[in-house]
Design a protein around this motif. Structure first.
Motif, PDB file in Angstrom:
ATOM      1  N   MET A   1       0.324   6.900  17.743  1.00 46.96           N
ATOM      2  CA  MET A   1      -0.149   5.613  17.281  1.00 46.96           C
ATOM      3  C   MET A   1       0.852   5.053  16.291  1.00 46.96           C
ATOM      4  O   MET A   1       1.332   5.782  15.437  1.00 46.96           O
ATOM      5  CB  MET A   1      -1.518   5.734  16.623  1.00 46.96           C
ATOM      6  N   GLU A   2       1.183   3.792  16.421  1.00 42.01           N
ATOM      7  CA  GLU A   2       2.232   3.230  15.577  1.00 42.01           C
ATOM      8  C   GLU A   2       1.766   2.036  14.771  1.00 42.01           C
ATOM      9  O   GLU A   2       2.554   1.440  14.054  1.00 42.01           O
ATOM     10  CB  GLU A   2       3.434   2.820  16.439  1.00 42.01           C
ATOM     11  N   THR A   3       0.514   1.666  14.897  1.00 44.35           N
ATOM     12  CA  THR A   3       0.049   0.485  14.171  1.00 44.35           C
ATOM     13  C   THR A   3      -1.065   0.877  13.211  1.00 44.35           C
ATOM     14  O   THR A   3      -1.746   1.863  13.412  1.00 44.35           O
ATOM     15  CB  THR A   3      -0.488  -0.569  15.153  1.00 44.35           C
ATOM     16  N   ARG A   4      -1.233   0.041  12.179  1.00 40.84           N
ATOM     17  CA  ARG A   4      -2.197   0.355  11.133  1.00 40.84           C
ATOM     18  C   ARG A   4      -3.617   0.134  11.632  1.00 40.84           C
ATOM     19  O   ARG A   4      -3.911  -0.906  12.203  1.00 40.84           O
ATOM     20  CB  ARG A   4      -1.927  -0.573   9.954  1.00 40.84           C
ATOM     21  N   VAL A   5      -4.495   1.093  11.396  1.00 40.24           N
ATOM     22  CA  VAL A   5      -5.890   0.938  11.821  1.00 40.24           C
ATOM     23  C   VAL A   5      -6.779   1.746  10.882  1.00 40.24           C
ATOM     24  O   VAL A   5      -6.347   2.747  10.311  1.00 40.24           O
ATOM     25  CB  VAL A   5      -6.044   1.371  13.295  1.00 40.24           C
ATOM     26  N   GLN A   6      -8.012   1.284  10.705  1.00 40.17           N
ATOM     27  CA  GLN A   6      -8.953   2.017   9.855  1.00 40.17           C
ATOM     28  C   GLN A   6      -9.321   3.344  10.500  1.00 40.17           C
ATOM     29  O   GLN A   6      -9.465   3.417  11.725  1.00 40.17           O
ATOM     30  CB  GLN A   6     -10.226   1.190   9.658  1.00 40.17           C
ATOM     31  N   VAL A   7      -9.508   4.360   9.684  1.00 41.51           N
ATOM     32  CA  VAL A   7      -9.752   5.703  10.219  1.00 41.51           C
ATOM     33  C   VAL A   7     -11.050   5.754  11.034  1.00 41.51           C
ATOM     34  O   VAL A   7     -11.151   6.488  12.021  1.00 41.51           O
ATOM     35  CB  VAL A   7      -9.715   6.753   9.080  1.00 41.51           C
TER      36      VAL A   7
ATOM     37  N   MET B   1      -1.371   8.069   6.285  1.00 43.48           N
ATOM     38  CA  MET B   1      -2.411   7.121   5.900  1.00 43.48           C
ATOM     39  C   MET B   1      -2.351   6.841   4.409  1.00 43.48           C
ATOM     40  O   MET B   1      -1.647   7.527   3.667  1.00 43.48           O
ATOM     41  CB  MET B   1      -3.798   7.620   6.329  1.00 43.48           C
TER      42      MET B   1
ATOM     43  N   PHE C   1      -6.940   4.282   1.150  1.00 41.81           N
ATOM     44  CA  PHE C   1      -8.089   3.486   1.584  1.00 41.81           C
ATOM     45  C   PHE C   1      -8.539   3.861   2.989  1.00 41.81           C
ATOM     46  O   PHE C   1      -9.417   3.210   3.551  1.00 41.81           O
ATOM     47  CB  PHE C   1      -7.755   1.999   1.531  1.00 41.81           C
ATOM     48  N   GLY C   2      -7.924   4.885   3.561  1.00 42.68           N
ATOM     49  CA  GLY C   2      -8.332   5.321   4.894  1.00 42.68           C
ATOM     50  C   GLY C   2      -7.724   4.522   6.016  1.00 42.68           C
ATOM     51  O   GLY C   2      -8.225   4.538   7.129  1.00 42.68           O
ATOM     52  N   GLU C   3      -6.638   3.796   5.718  1.00 43.50           N
ATOM     53  CA  GLU C   3      -5.949   3.104   6.796  1.00 43.50           C
ATOM     54  C   GLU C   3      -4.873   4.026   7.353  1.00 43.50           C
ATOM     55  O   GLU C   3      -3.988   4.465   6.613  1.00 43.50           O
ATOM     56  CB  GLU C   3      -5.293   1.828   6.278  1.00 43.50           C
ATOM     57  N   VAL C   4      -4.949   4.306   8.635  1.00 43.11           N
ATOM     58  CA  VAL C   4      -3.980   5.206   9.252  1.00 43.11           C
ATOM     59  C   VAL C   4      -2.764   4.381   9.647  1.00 43.11           C
ATOM     60  O   VAL C   4      -2.887   3.396  10.369  1.00 43.11           O
ATOM     61  CB  VAL C   4      -4.587   5.889  10.489  1.00 43.11           C
ATOM     62  N   ALA C   5      -1.583   4.764   9.145  1.00 44.74           N
ATOM     63  CA  ALA C   5      -0.372   4.015   9.468  1.00 44.74           C
ATOM     64  C   ALA C   5       0.220   4.484  10.787  1.00 44.74           C
ATOM     65  O   ALA C   5       0.749   3.692  11.550  1.00 44.74           O
ATOM     66  CB  ALA C   5       0.646   4.163   8.347  1.00 44.74           C
ATOM     67  N   GLN C   6       0.170   5.755  11.045  1.00 47.61           N
ATOM     68  CA  GLN C   6       0.635   6.251  12.330  1.00 47.61           C
ATOM     69  C   GLN C   6       0.095   7.656  12.556  1.00 47.61           C
ATOM     70  O   GLN C   6      -0.236   8.369  11.620  1.00 47.61           O
ATOM     71  CB  GLN C   6       2.160   6.239  12.418  1.00 47.61           C
ATOM     72  N   ILE C   7      -0.007   8.024  13.809  1.00 48.58           N
ATOM     73  CA  ILE C   7      -0.329   9.404  14.181  1.00 48.58           C
ATOM     74  C   ILE C   7       0.702   9.796  15.221  1.00 48.58           C
ATOM     75  O   ILE C   7       1.014   9.014  16.108  1.00 48.58           O
ATOM     76  CB  ILE C   7      -1.723   9.536  14.822  1.00 48.58           C
TER      77      ILE C   7
ATOM     78  N   THR D   1      -7.508  13.798  10.568  1.00 45.39           N
ATOM     79  CA  THR D   1      -7.443  12.560   9.799  1.00 45.39           C
ATOM     80  C   THR D   1      -8.357  12.637   8.573  1.00 45.39           C
ATOM     81  O   THR D   1      -8.003  12.119   7.528  1.00 45.39           O
ATOM     82  CB  THR D   1      -7.838  11.347  10.660  1.00 45.39           C
TER      83      THR D   1
ATOM     84  N   HIS E   1       0.871  -1.184   0.000  1.00 47.61           N
ATOM     85  CA  HIS E   1       0.000   0.000   0.000  1.00 47.61           C
ATOM     86  C   HIS E   1       0.903   1.227   0.000  1.00 47.61           C
ATOM     87  O   HIS E   1       2.107   1.112   0.230  1.00 47.61           O
ATOM     88  CB  HIS E   1      -0.947  -0.010   1.207  1.00 47.61           C
TER      89      HIS E   1
END
Lengths: 303, 237
Positions: free
Chosen positions: B193-199, A226, A229-235, A252, A190
């Motif tokens: 946050m360090e892991t992949r997650v849906q928004v 991100m 597809f709206g998957e957040v990799a890190q914040i 986001t 991705h």
């Protein structure tokens, strides 16, 4: 010089009072980026990103090594960030500062930890040989927002890169030269991109793509990575002034729109680059005819 | 989701007599000792380098080799540790009244004795207690906790149930984030946050995290008040 000289009180108060009226010093909207240009080098795996005055060059290199003993089935992928005095007088050679630390950590989390690159595809013989993919980022000019520019350059370079083809027969491994076999692309799962937000006046004013001056005057930042597809990799929000939970969430949503734009831009740039390389198309490649010297040259040789 | 504060967490103040402020915190099996020195005069490394008018906050984290399940040496140059140090320093520099101490340094040293998840959150909580003990004025406690999402990122968002305060095993398996608050209700100071997650999952995760922070804040406040009462009684007697 250990750090950038702080902006004068006049400069920072002017900038802050302008921002209170939603005006930026360069006339952009609060959520607008500076003009972005993405160009690829003649070699595979070099990408040059310019974001206003900021300029970052990403270069991918590949070599064969032995894998780590605890990760036998994975290749190695490392990201280096080079902040040299070329980019800004505040960067010193061989001395690590916070800018570099945060930049490399954000890239590491965005691209490596989120599994953007399939490292298993870099394995040649389990436990014995694998590819070591080295990505190096050179900051050539620093005028703020290094994170977004670097991430864009790195993802573009990874998509552009091609490694040598291999063939495994039992224990024998053949690595084909670029001239023998067409080099192959990396497996990218991705495409994550970073969007950073700087905020002022206790989170009331959020700004995208801050320049160096804006970065120096800000109260804090939120970096969101991100994919489309709206998957957040890190914040990452490292301290700074406290803001509402809701305004982080609105970051986001804004980041998603921005990331879709980045993704489209990279796809188009890659397509344009491919068209440029593939001059004449398949017919030119299949043609057995050699290039003939033109008429005028023949006349010249007679003399 | 209440945190079982009685048996689960142990927090103490003034554990180290020589330091200006100190604390000991257990969050589950994560155990941390924190000492605070300062505010004191900055060591004169480079005369006019301190451009900021307020105190400079230095954080150092040392993770003991025996703290994890495998014995492992943690170097000081580990980038993950350095990032945590930076996070803690900048989280407190916006909460402490640093402007009262120009040209000074406040040193926070954190010693991780045992780690089982929520490391950054525990470090922030321990540092808050030690800074209270040191008597450094601050606008509010910095409190932090972790939240995770049970379903993996590939699943749909409906069944995802946020978890509060993850342990080491859960952190390895689930997407999670660390949220830290300060300065009143629902003001996010730290968010990592360090892991992949849906928004779509984030909103639920953050709101559960804010709720958890409120509980931890109450718990820390109780510890501080009890400690204060004990100190007062000792003076009177």
């Amino acid at each position: 010089m250990p750090s950038e000289p702080a902006p004068s009180t006049n400069e920072s108060t002017f900038l802050l009072s302008a921002l209170r009226e939603n005006i930026r010093l360069d006339g952009r909207a609060l959520d607008a980026y500076r003009p972005i240009s993405l160009t690829f080098g003649s070699e595979y795996g070099t990408a040059d990103v310019r974001l206003g005055k900021t300029r970052v060059l990403a270069k991918i290199a590949c070599e064969v090594t032995t894998p780590y003993p605890d990760r036998k089935f994975d290749g190695i992928f490392t990201i280096n960030t080079e902040l040299s005095p070329l980019g800004s007088p505040a960067f010193e050679v061989g001395r690590q500062d916070t800018t570099e630390l945060l930049l490399s950590r954000v890239l590491e989390k965005t691209i490596r930890r989120s599994g953007a690159l399939d490292t298993e595809s870099l394995c040649i013989v389990a436990g014995q040989k694998c590819f070591h993919l080295k990505a190096t980022l050179h900051v050539l000019d620093h005028d703020g927002n290094l994170v977004d520019a670097s991430c864009l350059a790195l993802v573009a370079a990874l998509l552009h890169f091609r490694r040598q083809d291999i063939e495994v027969k039992g224990e024998d491994v053949t690595i084909f030269d670029v001239r023998e076999r067409e080099p192959i692309r990396l497996t990218i799962q991705h495409r994550p991109f970073c969007v950073s937000f700087s905020y002022y006046h206790n989170g009331e004013v959020m700004v995208q793509d801050a320049t160096l001056l804006e970065e120096q005057c800000r109260q804090g930042e939120v970096v969101v990575s991100m994919n489309r597809f709206g998957e957040v990799a890190q914040i990452a929000k490292y301290g700074g002034a406290p803001v509402d939970g809701l305004s982080v969430l609105s970051c986001t949503t804004a980041a998603l729109e921005r990331v879709k734009g980045f993704d489209r831009m990279v796809t188009e740039a890659l397509k344009a680059d491919e068209a440029r390389r593939d001059e004449g198309g398949l017919m030119a490649e299949l043609s057995a005819e050699n290039e003939r010297p033109t008429g005028s040259m023949l006349v010249g040789s007679e003399n | 989701m209440p945190l079982d504060s009685s048996s689960y967490s142990i927090a103490q103040l003034s554990t180290q007599a020589a330091a200006d402020g100190s604390s000991y915190l257990e969050m589950g099996l994560t155990k941390i000792i924190c000492t605070v020195h300062g505010p004191r005069e900055s060591p004169t490394r480079s005369g006019s380098s301190s451009q900021s008018p307020g105190a400079h906050i230095e954080t150092s984290i040392s993770i003991a080799g025996f703290s994890g399940t495998d014995r492992k040496r943690h170097g000081r140059n580990d980038k993950r540790t350095q990032e945590m140090q930076h996070t803690i320093s900048s989280a407190f520099s916006s909460t402490l009244f640093t402007h009262l101490y120009p040209h000074s340094t406040i040193t926070i040293s954190l010693h991780v004795l045992s780690q089982d998840g929520s490391l950054l959150a525990a470090c922030l909580n321990a540092a808050t207690l030690a800074l209270v003990d040191a008597g450094v004025p601050m606008s509010d406690y910095v409190v932090a906790c972790t939240t995770g999402s049970t379903a993996s990122y590939a699943g749909d968002g409906e069944e995802a149930d946020p978890l509060l305060d993850l342990n080491g095993l859960e952190e390895q398996e689930l997407p999670f984030l660390t949220v830290g608050t300060s300065g009143g209700e629902d003001k996010v100071n730290v968010l990592i946050m360090e892991t992949r997650v849906q928004v779509g999952r984030l909103e639920a995760m953050i709101s559960v995290g804010l709720d958890g922070c409120r509980q931890i804040r109450g718990m820390l406040d109780r510890v501080v008040r009890e400690h204060g009462e004990r100190v007062l009684e000792a003076r009177v007697a």
